[in-house]
Design an enzyme around this catalytic site. Structure first.
Site, mmCIF file in Angstrom:
data_model
loop_
_atom_site.group_PDB
_atom_site.id
_atom_site.type_symbol
_atom_site.label_atom_id
_atom_site.label_comp_id
_atom_site.label_asym_id
_atom_site.label_seq_id
_atom_site.Cartn_x
_atom_site.Cartn_y
_atom_site.Cartn_z
ATOM 1 N N CYS A 131 37.492 46.976 46.515
ATOM 2 C CA CYS A 131 36.622 46.101 46.747
ATOM 3 C C CYS A 131 36.654 44.169 46.911
ATOM 4 O O CYS A 131 36.816 43.940 48.456
ATOM 5 C CB CYS A 131 35.727 45.359 44.858
ATOM 6 S SG CYS A 131 33.884 43.988 45.369
ATOM 7 N N CYS A 212 34.675 35.466 42.967
ATOM 8 C CA CYS A 212 33.250 35.974 42.777
ATOM 9 C C CYS A 212 32.280 36.580 41.370
ATOM 10 O O CYS A 212 32.932 35.953 40.026
ATOM 11 C CB CYS A 212 33.223 37.362 43.059
ATOM 12 S SG CYS A 212 33.892 37.104 44.532
ATOM 13 N N CYS A 215 33.087 38.397 39.071
ATOM 14 C CA CYS A 215 34.454 39.056 38.643
ATOM 15 C C CYS A 215 35.314 37.285 37.697
ATOM 16 O O CYS A 215 36.276 37.125 37.519
ATOM 17 C CB CYS A 215 35.657 39.157 39.314
ATOM 18 S SG CYS A 215 35.350 40.721 40.101
ATOM 19 N N CYS A 238 43.377 37.899 43.817
ATOM 20 C CA CYS A 238 42.341 38.979 44.956
ATOM 21 C C CYS A 238 43.455 39.611 45.623
ATOM 22 O O CYS A 238 42.658 40.761 46.356
ATOM 23 C CB CYS A 238 41.261 38.546 45.322
ATOM 24 S SG CYS A 238 41.706 37.183 46.769
HETATM 25 S S1 SF4 Z 1 36.632 39.271 42.963
HETATM 26 FE FE1 SF4 Z 1 35.595 40.548 42.248
HETATM 27 S S2 SF4 Z 1 33.848 40.856 43.647
HETATM 28 FE FE2 SF4 Z 1 34.816 39.678 45.023
HETATM 29 S S3 SF4 Z 1 35.899 40.714 46.342
HETATM 30 FE FE3 SF4 Z 1 37.328 40.709 44.553
HETATM 31 S S4 SF4 Z 1 36.742 42.450 43.180
HETATM 32 FE FE4 SF4 Z 1 35.250 41.961 44.437
#
Ligand code: SF4
Length: 246
Positions: A131, A212, A215, A238
């Site tokens: 993601c 986000c 998360c 991330c």
């Molecule tokens: S922080 Fe969470 S929602 Fe955002 S891009 Fe990464 S996995 Fe996806």
């Protein structure tokens, strides 16, 4: 290994200047003030080739303020992942107006990729690394393509993989500047206070580090600021600072 071996060589087809050795620059800036590091980044990389990457999170206004004081036209890349809090989007707009930022680029993931790989919007749960790759890492790589250097707001006090970050490092073919590497949480609070910067709207609700929605959770005062990110999972970054940008 010699300093020459660490010289950052841009794409020869891009017609860009060669950049100085990373170690040499890091040594020169190791104890410099953040504003001086930003100014040096601008001189070193050149006006057309430097960007700042900001999440417009709880501590972002401090770096944005110092950068705007050096040059408010430095492009600011903001990754609009499609999962951000409305409050973060509003904070971005507040800071653009307040600091006079002239070139904030809100970068979104490619719709086709989202439809193919995250049609049900559950990838954050089933595979958060994938993601982050499609919503952050790949969009950032695209956004940074025209640039030879970038500034970001990581600090050593954030702990984890950030404990030992240098002031200047190499990121694929770019220079990456960390003007806040040496800065304390109190110094950042001091920048907010002296410039009367508005806090992120969620800061007062216990969100010490904001990414986000799925998360991000609140942190208690005795936890690390980033404890609320990917809580309960082994993930702590991330990927935009751990995967090498191309
Ligand atoms: S922080 Fe969470 S929602 Fe955002 S891009 Fe990464 S996995 Fe996806």
């Amino acid at each position: 290994m010699t300093a020459l071996a660490h010289r950052v060589s841009p794409d020869p087809d891009a017609g860009l200047p060669d950049l100085p050795a990373v170690e040499e620059l890091d040594r020169a800036l190791r104890n410099a003030a953040p504003a001086d590091i930003i100014a040096r980044a601008l001189r070193t990389v050149g006006r057309e080739h430097l960007a700042l990457v900001s999440s417009f999170g709880t501590e972002s206004a401090a770096l944005l303020k110092l950068t705007a004081d050096v040059d408010p036209a430095i492009p600011v890349i903001f990754l609009d992942t499609g999962w951000l809090f409305e409050e973060t989007l509003a904070y971005r707009d507040t800071l653009i107006a307040r600091l006079g930022l002239r070139d904030v680029r809100s970068i979104k993931p490619i719709e086709e990729t989202l439809s193919r790989e995250d049609a049900d919007r559950e990838l954050w749960f089933s595979d958060p690394d994938a993601c982050c790759r499609i919503r952050k890492v790949e969009p950032l790589n695209r956004a940074l393509a025209p640039f030879r250097g970038w500034i970001n707001g990581r600090k050593r006090f954030q702990g984890g993989a950030r404990t030992a970050i240098p002031v200047v490092e190499q990121d694929a073919g770019r220079l990456k500047f960390n003007p806040f590497a040496n800065v304390s949480r109190e110094e950042i609070a001091g920048i907010y206070a002296s410039a009367d910067l508005p806090p992120h709207p969620l800061a007062a609700s216990g969100f010490l580090s904001i990414g986000c929605m799925p998360c991000t959770s609140r942190s208690s005062p005795d936890e690390d600021a980033r404890a609320g990110r990917w809580r309960g999972r082994p993930k702590t970054e991330c990927g935009i600072h751990t995967a090498k940008a191309s």
